[in-house]
Design an enzyme around this catalytic site. Structure first.
Site, mmCIF file in Angstrom:
data_model
loop_
_atom_site.group_PDB
_atom_site.id
_atom_site.type_symbol
_atom_site.label_atom_id
_atom_site.label_comp_id
_atom_site.label_asym_id
_atom_site.label_seq_id
_atom_site.Cartn_x
_atom_site.Cartn_y
_atom_site.Cartn_z
ATOM 1 N N CYS A 119 0.818 -1.225 0.000
ATOM 2 C CA CYS A 119 0.000 0.000 0.000
ATOM 3 C C CYS A 119 0.849 1.271 0.000
ATOM 4 C CB CYS A 119 -0.917 0.012 1.210
ATOM 5 S SG CYS A 119 -1.885 -1.480 1.365
ATOM 6 N N HIS A 260 -3.861 6.817 3.119
ATOM 7 C CA HIS A 260 -4.185 5.492 2.583
ATOM 8 C C HIS A 260 -5.617 5.143 2.994
ATOM 9 C CE1 HIS A 260 -4.071 1.433 1.334
ATOM 10 N NE2 HIS A 260 -3.965 0.917 2.536
ATOM 11 N N ASN A 290 -10.147 -0.950 0.070
ATOM 12 C CA ASN A 290 -8.693 -0.796 0.104
ATOM 13 C C ASN A 290 -8.117 -1.338 -1.201
ATOM 14 O OD1 ASN A 290 -5.950 -1.013 0.560
ATOM 15 N ND2 ASN A 290 -6.144 -1.994 2.565
HETATM 16 O O1 UT7 Z 1 -3.757 -1.760 3.679
HETATM 17 C C1 UT7 Z 1 -2.812 -2.172 4.605
HETATM 18 C C2 UT7 Z 1 -3.172 -1.759 5.942
HETATM 19 N N1 UT7 Z 1 -4.347 -2.446 6.388
HETATM 20 C C3 UT7 Z 1 -4.999 -1.975 7.406
HETATM 21 O O2 UT7 Z 1 -4.635 -0.931 7.873
HETATM 22 C C4 UT7 Z 1 -6.117 -2.773 7.997
HETATM 23 C C5 UT7 Z 1 -6.051 -2.677 9.499
HETATM 24 N N2 UT7 Z 1 -7.043 -3.437 10.210
HETATM 25 C C6 UT7 Z 1 -8.378 -3.162 10.162
HETATM 26 O O3 UT7 Z 1 -8.811 -2.305 9.407
HETATM 27 C C7 UT7 Z 1 -9.287 -3.874 11.119
HETATM 28 O O4 UT7 Z 1 -8.516 -4.587 12.076
HETATM 29 C C8 UT7 Z 1 -10.275 -4.873 10.423
HETATM 30 C C9 UT7 Z 1 -11.324 -4.095 9.662
HETATM 31 C C10 UT7 Z 1 -9.501 -5.789 9.494
HETATM 32 C C11 UT7 Z 1 -11.003 -5.700 11.491
HETATM 33 O O5 UT7 Z 1 -11.666 -4.849 12.413
HETATM 34 P P1 UT7 Z 1 -11.509 -5.089 13.974
HETATM 35 O O6 UT7 Z 1 -12.356 -4.078 14.643
HETATM 36 O O7 UT7 Z 1 -10.051 -5.094 14.306
HETATM 37 O O8 UT7 Z 1 -12.181 -6.500 14.168
HETATM 38 P P2 UT7 Z 1 -11.547 -7.844 14.756
HETATM 39 O O9 UT7 Z 1 -10.577 -8.429 13.804
HETATM 40 O O10 UT7 Z 1 -11.102 -7.603 16.166
HETATM 41 O O11 UT7 Z 1 -12.824 -8.757 14.814
HETATM 42 C C12 UT7 Z 1 -13.929 -8.460 15.703
HETATM 43 C C13 UT7 Z 1 -14.971 -9.540 15.526
HETATM 44 C C14 UT7 Z 1 -14.404 -10.950 15.624
HETATM 45 O O12 UT7 Z 1 -15.384 -11.755 16.246
HETATM 46 P P3 UT7 Z 1 -15.251 -12.125 17.816
HETATM 47 O O13 UT7 Z 1 -13.935 -12.838 17.935
HETATM 48 O O14 UT7 Z 1 -15.268 -10.812 18.533
HETATM 49 O O15 UT7 Z 1 -16.437 -12.972 18.052
HETATM 50 C C15 UT7 Z 1 -14.293 -11.369 14.170
HETATM 51 O O16 UT7 Z 1 -14.395 -12.758 14.009
HETATM 52 O O17 UT7 Z 1 -15.564 -9.418 14.227
HETATM 53 C C16 UT7 Z 1 -15.493 -10.685 13.567
HETATM 54 N N3 UT7 Z 1 -15.360 -10.423 12.141
HETATM 55 C C17 UT7 Z 1 -16.407 -10.224 11.338
HETATM 56 N N4 UT7 Z 1 -17.733 -10.243 11.571
HETATM 57 C C18 UT7 Z 1 -18.543 -9.981 10.540
HETATM 58 C C19 UT7 Z 1 -14.210 -10.295 11.425
HETATM 59 N N5 UT7 Z 1 -14.518 -10.022 10.136
HETATM 60 C C20 UT7 Z 1 -15.870 -9.973 10.075
HETATM 61 C C21 UT7 Z 1 -16.767 -9.726 9.012
HETATM 62 N N6 UT7 Z 1 -18.098 -9.741 9.299
HETATM 63 N N7 UT7 Z 1 -16.359 -9.460 7.762
#
Ligand code: UT7
Length: 333
Positions: A119, A260, A290
């Site tokens: 990125c 970004h 993204n």
């Molecule tokens: O381009 C390069 C740089 N990339 C980035 O900067 C991305 C950085 N990371 C992020 O943007 C975020 O971490 C994400 C959008 C990828 C994820 O968001 P988050 O708030 O960190 O969620 P999480 O990974 O902590 O997941 C929270 C919950 C989990 O369930 P439990 O364990 O709390 O029951 C996941 O399993 O959300 C669940 N989950 C989803 N639920 C519905 C993860 N993906 C999904 C989904 N739909 N698509």
């Protein structure tokens, strides 16, 4: 004020972008994996993304964006001396996608190569091109961020497949003409201790795709989202602050910050920490998701064409991605 040791100023003479026609909405994704429009929107800010057609390659999208940038710059492809394509989804491992772009747009004189900085690639390309122009090696350059991330997305993995999209953005750089702006300061960084946080593990020399592992989704992106999120906020804030300080600007003097486009919560956190009002921070990830190296390039072009800044304005670009890599640029438009 120009960047230290630069012999001449380098300006952005034109920008262009392209996204494929097909739109994939959050509701459509919810019919493919266990997710919802509500989750995607509140956790990321993304509403939809564009997906390239089967025969539409990264080079095709890059060439569309390049032609638009050339048109805005009032230049012919035959005048371009250097093409750098930043991508993690090249048409083929070799030759470089930039070579295909050279052929497709008819930039016969141009030296062409790709860089891989995920990125952060577009701003890495900007720094390289700026330096090569200011040192006198080239008069001008076409820099492009282009990705067909749909080909490296695991469409069964809800934690990643809702995030990415396809597209391309381009800019023409040249020696500043009288009255034109300048790329005033740049910053780049890398932390190779954290390669594992965001990667495509297979498909390279470390782990070639074979008949035995072809079903293991090794050639798709995997990410430890939470960890990446934290590093993204810290590194982008630091990089932006460095270029603002080196340029001798104050946050309140900045007309537009173009970050970004990965997650609206990351963008909001950076705006807060930089003390730049939210209405001066350009966001378009709701429409494209993204798009890795393309994201900041598409955003720059959209912001430019929408009149988010004008001749003489101070703008800051800041990016972050796999590597981990990060970069920023302070530009007087
Ligand atoms: O381009 C390069 C740089 N990339 C980035 O900067 C991305 C950085 N990371 C992020 O943007 C975020 O971490 C994400 C959008 C990828 C994820 O968001 P988050 O708030 O960190 O969620 P999480 O990974 O902590 O997941 C929270 C919950 C989990 O369930 P439990 O364990 O709390 O029951 C996941 O399993 O959300 C669940 N989950 C989803 N639920 C519905 C993860 N993906 C999904 C989904 N739909 N698509």
């Amino acid at each position: 004020m120009s960047e230290l040791n630069s012999k001449v100023d380098v300006s952005i003479a034109g920008t262009g972008s392209y996204v494929p026609e097909r739109v994939l909405t959050n509701d459509e994704l919810a019919s493919m994996v266990d997710t919802s429009n509500e989750w995607i929107l509140t956790r990321t800010g993304i509403r939809e993304r564009h997906i390239a057609a089967e025969g539409e390659y990264t080079s095709h999208m890059a060439s569309h964006a390049a032609r638009r940038a050339l048109e805005q710059a009032g230049m012919q492809a035959s005048e371009i001396e250097l093409i750098i394509v930043a991508t993690i989804t090249p048409d083929t491992p070799t030759p470089a996608t930039a070579c295909h772009v050279q052929q497709q747009i008819g930039a016969n004189r141009a030296v062409a190569f790709d860089i891989s900085a995920a990125c952060s690639g577009f701003l890495y390309a900007m720094k390289i091109a700026k330096r090569l122009i200011s040192d006198g090696a080239f008069q001008n350059a076409l820099i492009i961020g282009a990705e067909k991330l749909s080909t490296v997305t695991n469409w069964q993995d809800r934690t990643t497949c809702v995030l990415f999209g396809d597209g391309a953005g381009a800019a023409v750089l040249r020696r500043s003409q009288p009255g034109e702006g300048a790329i005033v300061a740049t910053e780049m960084g890398t932390d190779g201790n954290l390669t594992h946080l965001l990667e495509i593990a297979g498909g390279g020399s470390a782990c070639p795709i074979t008949a035995a592992n072809v079903h293991e989704n090794l050639a798709t992106l995997s990410m430890q989202g939470k960890e990446v999120f934290k590093h993204a906020v810290t590194r982008m804030k630091e990089a932006a602050e460095k270029v603002i300080e080196r340029a001798g600007w104050k946050p309140e003097e900045i007309a537009c910050v173009i970050p970004h486009q990965a997650n609206l919560r990351i963008i909001d956190a950076i705006a807060d920490r930089l003390a730049v009002p939210n209405d001066r921070v350009f966001v378009n990830l709701d429409k494209y998701g993204n798009t890795s190296a393309a994201a900041v390039a598409i955003a720059l072009d959209e912001a430019n064409r929408k009149g988010a800044f004008h001749r003489g304005d101070r703008i800051v670009l800041v990016v972050f991605g796999a590597g981990l890599t990060w970069a920023a640029a302070a530009i007087r438009w």
